[in-house]
Design a protein around this motif. Structure first.
Motif, PDB file in Angstrom:
ATOM      1  N   GLY A 129       0.813  -1.005   0.119  1.00  0.00           N
ATOM      2  CA  GLY A 129      -0.228   0.044   0.004  1.00  0.00           C
ATOM      3  C   GLY A 129       0.913   1.167  -0.064  1.00  0.00           C
ATOM      4  O   GLY A 129       2.066   1.148  -0.221  1.00  0.00           O
ATOM      5  N   HIS A 187      -6.840  -7.328  -0.909  1.00  0.00           N
ATOM      6  CA  HIS A 187      -7.542  -6.233  -1.415  1.00  0.00           C
ATOM      7  C   HIS A 187      -7.032  -5.834  -2.951  1.00  0.00           C
ATOM      8  O   HIS A 187      -5.742  -5.711  -3.035  1.00  0.00           O
ATOM      9  CB  HIS A 187      -7.653  -5.041  -0.811  1.00  0.00           C
ATOM     10  N   ASN A 226      -6.698  -3.004  -4.314  1.00  0.00           N
ATOM     11  CA  ASN A 226      -5.822  -1.868  -4.482  1.00  0.00           C
ATOM     12  C   ASN A 226      -4.600  -2.168  -3.997  1.00  0.00           C
ATOM     13  O   ASN A 226      -3.611  -1.210  -3.766  1.00  0.00           O
ATOM     14  CB  ASN A 226      -6.637  -0.837  -3.600  1.00  0.00           C
ATOM     15  N   TRP A 227      -4.078  -3.373  -3.407  1.00  0.00           N
ATOM     16  CA  TRP A 227      -2.895  -3.678  -2.634  1.00  0.00           C
ATOM     17  C   TRP A 227      -2.296  -4.436  -3.708  1.00  0.00           C
ATOM     18  O   TRP A 227      -2.704  -5.681  -4.099  1.00  0.00           O
ATOM     19  CB  TRP A 227      -3.061  -4.258  -1.343  1.00  0.00           C
ATOM     20  N   THR A 228      -1.272  -4.024  -4.280  1.00  0.00           N
ATOM     21  CA  THR A 228      -0.670  -4.682  -5.381  1.00  0.00           C
ATOM     22  C   THR A 228       0.806  -5.489  -4.998  1.00  0.00           C
ATOM     23  O   THR A 228       1.515  -5.091  -4.041  1.00  0.00           O
ATOM     24  CB  THR A 228      -0.145  -3.778  -6.476  1.00  0.00           C
ATOM     25  N   ASN A 256      -5.430   2.694   1.412  1.00  0.00           N
ATOM     26  CA  ASN A 256      -5.474   2.841  -0.070  1.00  0.00           C
ATOM     27  C   ASN A 256      -6.998   2.338  -0.324  1.00  0.00           C
ATOM     28  O   ASN A 256      -7.037   1.587  -1.278  1.00  0.00           O
ATOM     29  CB  ASN A 256      -4.454   1.971  -0.555  1.00  0.00           C
ATOM     30  N   GLY A 257      -7.915   2.707   0.380  1.00  0.00           N
ATOM     31  CA  GLY A 257      -9.256   2.364   0.029  1.00  0.00           C
ATOM     32  C   GLY A 257      -9.842   1.153   0.624  1.00  0.00           C
ATOM     33  O   GLY A 257     -11.022   0.989   0.144  1.00  0.00           O
TER      34      GLY A 257
END
Ligand code: SF4
Ligand code: F3S
Length: 112
Positions: free
Chosen positions: A29, A78, A80-82, A110-111
């Motif tokens: 994040g 999630h 949004n977490w890469t 991060n949302g």
């Protein structure tokens, strides 16, 4: 069991841990990293690599940071977490925030 990233990582994010993980199970994040517990193979290679001692085996997570076990599991899946597979420079904020306790309220989810 799995390994868990704790609050010492927040606003530091050195990423030395990423360089040694054989299964690439770290997720990123904006100001924190987490480990996906279903992908971690418990090899323990990452724990000694973190310069701020932010990684523990699940069974060794301090009582006051138990919520990070669930937090790693939740954030790592999630969208949004890469996934992060290569080391990069630490955040510029790391000197200011290293060793500061109670950083959870600084976590950028991060949302998630
Ligand atoms: Fe990766 Fe091993 Fe650390 Fe798990 S214990 S996150 S597999 S380096
Ligand atoms: Fe965080 Fe330590 Fe890895 S600060 S990014 S757990 S090396």
């Amino acid at each position: 069991m799995t390994f868990v990233v704790l609050e010492e990582c927040i606003l530091c994010k050195h990423t030395d841990c990423v360089a040694v993980c054989p299964v690439d199970c770290f997720y990123e994040g904006p100001n924190f990293l987490v480990i996906n517990p279903d992908e971690c193979i418990d090899c323990a290679l990452c724990e000694p690599e973190c310069p701020v001692d932010a990684i523990r085996a699940e069974d060794d997570v301090p009582e006051n940071q138990k919520e990070f076990i669930q937090l790693n599991a939740q954030l790592s899946v999630h969208p949004n977490w890469t996934q992060i597979t290569t080391q990069k420079p630490a955040l510029v904020s790391h000197e200011q925030w290293q060793g500061v306790a109670g950083k959870l309220d600084q976590l950028d989810r991060n949302g998630a």
